[in-house]
Scaffold this active site. Sequence first.
Site, PDB file in Angstrom:
ATOM      1  N   ARG A  58      79.251  51.302  11.460  1.00 48.57           N
ATOM      2  CA  ARG A  58      78.661  50.331  10.354  1.00 48.57           C
ATOM      3  C   ARG A  58      79.089  50.665   8.779  1.00 48.57           C
ATOM      4  O   ARG A  58      79.697  49.671   8.420  1.00 48.57           O
ATOM      5  CB  ARG A  58      77.422  50.142  10.479  1.00 48.57           C
ATOM      6  CG  ARG A  58      76.806  48.480  10.210  1.00 48.57           C
ATOM      7  CD  ARG A  58      75.508  48.594  10.477  1.00 48.57           C
ATOM      8  NE  ARG A  58      75.175  48.863  12.034  1.00 48.57           N
ATOM      9  CZ  ARG A  58      74.453  48.017  12.673  1.00 48.57           C
ATOM     10  NH1 ARG A  58      73.888  46.923  12.036  1.00 48.57           N
ATOM     11  NH2 ARG A  58      74.188  48.260  13.831  1.00 48.57           N
TER      12      ARG A  58
ATOM     13  N   ASP B 106      76.410  64.938  30.799  1.00 49.74           N
ATOM     14  CA  ASP B 106      75.115  65.746  30.750  1.00 49.74           C
ATOM     15  C   ASP B 106      75.720  66.804  30.355  1.00 49.74           C
ATOM     16  O   ASP B 106      76.523  67.623  30.830  1.00 49.74           O
ATOM     17  CB  ASP B 106      74.296  65.860  32.207  1.00 49.74           C
ATOM     18  CG  ASP B 106      73.304  66.876  32.174  1.00 49.74           C
ATOM     19  OD1 ASP B 106      73.382  67.872  31.202  1.00 49.74           O
ATOM     20  OD2 ASP B 106      72.424  66.439  32.658  1.00 49.74           O
ATOM     21  N   HIS B 107      75.500  67.409  28.909  1.00 52.04           N
ATOM     22  CA  HIS B 107      76.161  68.499  28.334  1.00 52.04           C
ATOM     23  C   HIS B 107      75.590  69.858  28.937  1.00 52.04           C
ATOM     24  O   HIS B 107      76.589  70.926  28.978  1.00 52.04           O
ATOM     25  CB  HIS B 107      76.146  68.491  26.848  1.00 52.04           C
ATOM     26  CG  HIS B 107      74.650  69.154  26.388  1.00 52.04           C
ATOM     27  ND1 HIS B 107      73.403  68.494  26.396  1.00 52.04           N
ATOM     28  CD2 HIS B 107      74.276  70.371  25.720  1.00 52.04           C
ATOM     29  CE1 HIS B 107      72.594  69.171  26.081  1.00 52.04           C
ATOM     30  NE2 HIS B 107      72.973  70.408  25.787  1.00 52.04           N
TER      31      HIS B 107
ATOM     32  N   ASP C 186      63.574  63.357  28.578  1.00 56.77           N
ATOM     33  CA  ASP C 186      64.517  63.907  28.163  1.00 56.77           C
ATOM     34  C   ASP C 186      65.204  65.305  28.593  1.00 56.77           C
ATOM     35  O   ASP C 186      66.374  65.325  28.394  1.00 56.77           O
ATOM     36  CB  ASP C 186      63.707  64.251  26.567  1.00 56.77           C
ATOM     37  CG  ASP C 186      64.817  64.973  25.543  1.00 56.77           C
ATOM     38  OD1 ASP C 186      66.025  64.337  25.399  1.00 56.77           O
ATOM     39  OD2 ASP C 186      64.532  66.089  24.903  1.00 56.77           O
TER      40      ASP C 186
ATOM     41  N   HIS D  30      69.339  67.217  32.689  1.00 62.25           N
ATOM     42  CA  HIS D  30      69.503  68.727  32.705  1.00 62.25           C
ATOM     43  C   HIS D  30      68.844  69.614  33.782  1.00 62.25           C
ATOM     44  O   HIS D  30      69.571  70.300  34.381  1.00 62.25           O
ATOM     45  CB  HIS D  30      69.203  69.368  31.246  1.00 62.25           C
ATOM     46  CG  HIS D  30      69.527  68.615  30.241  1.00 62.25           C
ATOM     47  ND1 HIS D  30      70.924  68.055  30.074  1.00 62.25           N
ATOM     48  CD2 HIS D  30      69.036  68.259  28.995  1.00 62.25           C
ATOM     49  CE1 HIS D  30      71.114  67.244  28.849  1.00 62.25           C
ATOM     50  NE2 HIS D  30      69.969  67.723  27.920  1.00 62.25           N
TER      51      HIS D  30
HETATM   52  C1  BG6 Z   1      69.222  67.458  24.537  1.00 59.11           C
HETATM   53  C2  BG6 Z   1      67.839  66.983  24.315  1.00 59.11           C
HETATM   54  O1  BG6 Z   1      69.736  66.811  25.617  1.00 59.11           O
HETATM   55  O2  BG6 Z   1      69.036  68.686  25.031  1.00 59.11           O
HETATM   56  C3  BG6 Z   1      67.138  67.632  23.492  1.00 59.11           C
HETATM   57  O3  BG6 Z   1      67.822  65.713  24.006  1.00 59.11           O
HETATM   58  C4  BG6 Z   1      67.187  69.182  23.716  1.00 59.11           C
HETATM   59  O4  BG6 Z   1      65.615  67.421  23.066  1.00 59.11           O
HETATM   60  C5  BG6 Z   1      68.921  69.540  24.121  1.00 59.11           C
HETATM   61  O5  BG6 Z   1      66.827  69.921  22.611  1.00 59.11           O
HETATM   62  C6  BG6 Z   1      68.800  71.064  24.613  1.00 59.11           C
HETATM   63  O6  BG6 Z   1      70.116  71.476  24.640  1.00 59.11           O
HETATM   64  P1  BG6 Z   1      70.678  72.829  24.475  1.00 59.11           P
HETATM   65  O7  BG6 Z   1      72.110  72.822  24.865  1.00 59.11           O
HETATM   66  O8  BG6 Z   1      70.063  73.294  23.112  1.00 59.11           O
HETATM   67  O9  BG6 Z   1      69.942  73.736  25.543  1.00 59.11           O
END
Ligand code: BG6
Length: 518
Positions: free
Chosen positions: A73, A206-207, A264, A269
């Site tokens: 935006r 999903d990182h 979350d 994860h």
């Molecule tokens: C995110 C969550 O997906 O992962 C956060 O929304 C969390 O709440 C984070 O802190 C943790 O990721 P990492 O890579 O720091 O373990």
Amino acid sequence: MTPDAAATPARGATGVENPLREGSITLRAADPCTIVVFGASGDLTHRKLIPALYALAREKSLHPKSAVIGFARRPWDDEAFRRAARPDSADLDPHEWNRFAASLFYRSGTFENAADYATLGRSLTALERERGTPGNRIFYFATPPDAYPTILEGLRTAGLVHDAGPEGPWTRVIIEKPFGHDLASARNLNAQVHASFDERQVYRIDHYLGKETVQNILVLRLGNGIFEPLWNNRYVDHVQISVAESVGIEGRANYFERAGVLRDMLQNHMLQLLTLTAMEPPSRFEADAVRDEKAKVLRALAPLSRDEVIARTVRGQYGPGAVAGVSVPGYCEEPGVGSGSQTESYLAAKFEIDNWRWAGVPFYVRSGKRLAKRATEIVIVFRHPPYALFRSAGCESLEANVLRLRIQPDEGISLSFGSKAPGPSLHIDPVRMDFNYLTSFGADPPEAYQRLLLDCNLGDSTLFARRDEVELAWEQVDAIAAAWQDGVPGLSKYPAGSWGPTEAERLLTRDGRRWYRL
Ligand code: BG6
């Protein structure tokens, strides 16, 4: 991972083969493409996406003709976007950055306005012509999730989604978590996504799956002859999966109040870590074969009944305390959280996988914010030997053999076992064999987003969640959320900086076990 790997290895900045891909099966050059980032003025773009793309460009993993169009935006122009995107890192090479920044562009618009998608479409075509790219596109949804349906509809009506099959230009979409709020909304979102995109075009990120140490779970298990034979209920007593965070909710009350740790962390994860630990070996190391096996694990986790939720889950919320010596407020005092909030910042649960390999082996999981320290670990605790041979020599209780997969921050793997302590009497003490990422490979593992963006560019969705995985994970979460909504089990308080509520200890002591220290 991609089976049709051509023989063109990506080259690093120095002209040597890119270590990210060296030794991997994916020796394929990235296709030139334009990446459109929706939510380009947001935190995720600044903190994760741009640094990851810059790192890829630096190591020549990104095709030089590729470009990024930020869409948001704010009334920025290209220069303002480039300035805002510049990473804060002190070791940024200004020359390299300027070269990369020249491939960043910006279009201002609102997600609701059809005309803005038409303008975006014209910009895309013009940029593709100018840079000589064949029309490959990645749409990255880095916005709050409520905007996803609107953006999907905007892209569809503007005719911006095309896919000419294996021969022609492709369009892919990367969707950030949370993917829905419950099973029904995830199904709805999947239906909306599939109105425009085929599953093979969809990359649900999903990182955690992009973390090297998470990928190493499969390598450890399936790339070594000695571990897999032990990976079952004959040898494993139980598994512990811990994702401990020392941070609080970092100003995200609005999101977190609706999500809690359940949505979350567990939905994505933690269940991903569980499936990678428990899955059967796939027939091939490629996207669908791997994801088929992960989905089977989720199917074998029968959603918990209400009584099981009461008996096998713990929900907690931090009160005021101190983390690493610094006083911090309790969850209810965080900005944006009401004093009577019932949102959990901690959960622990015991899962059972109803299949041949894991029958009788509990998987205990826990995750919380404002715990004593940041650490993610998978701990495999092995059974004792069948016969207590050394009891007669006075060694009453032996420590179990434990394999620890340290996902972060001190990445590595260690195996502890009993050894005779020196001396004339028989004394057995636990000792450790250690592998440490940094000392073995001389560098910290690369950022997860870097790997995942590259894989999407290469068309490899192995490390992304498939539709069925996401929906099956929501089934688990919904079952827990339904009981929790009625207030059972109750919310247990724990002081910030501790290891969570005492009820979580009891979850294991009841079974004659204890959490391993992180
Ligand atoms: C995110 C969550 O997906 O992962 C956060 O929304 C969390 O709440 C984070 O802190 C943790 O990721 P990492 O890579 O720091 O373990």
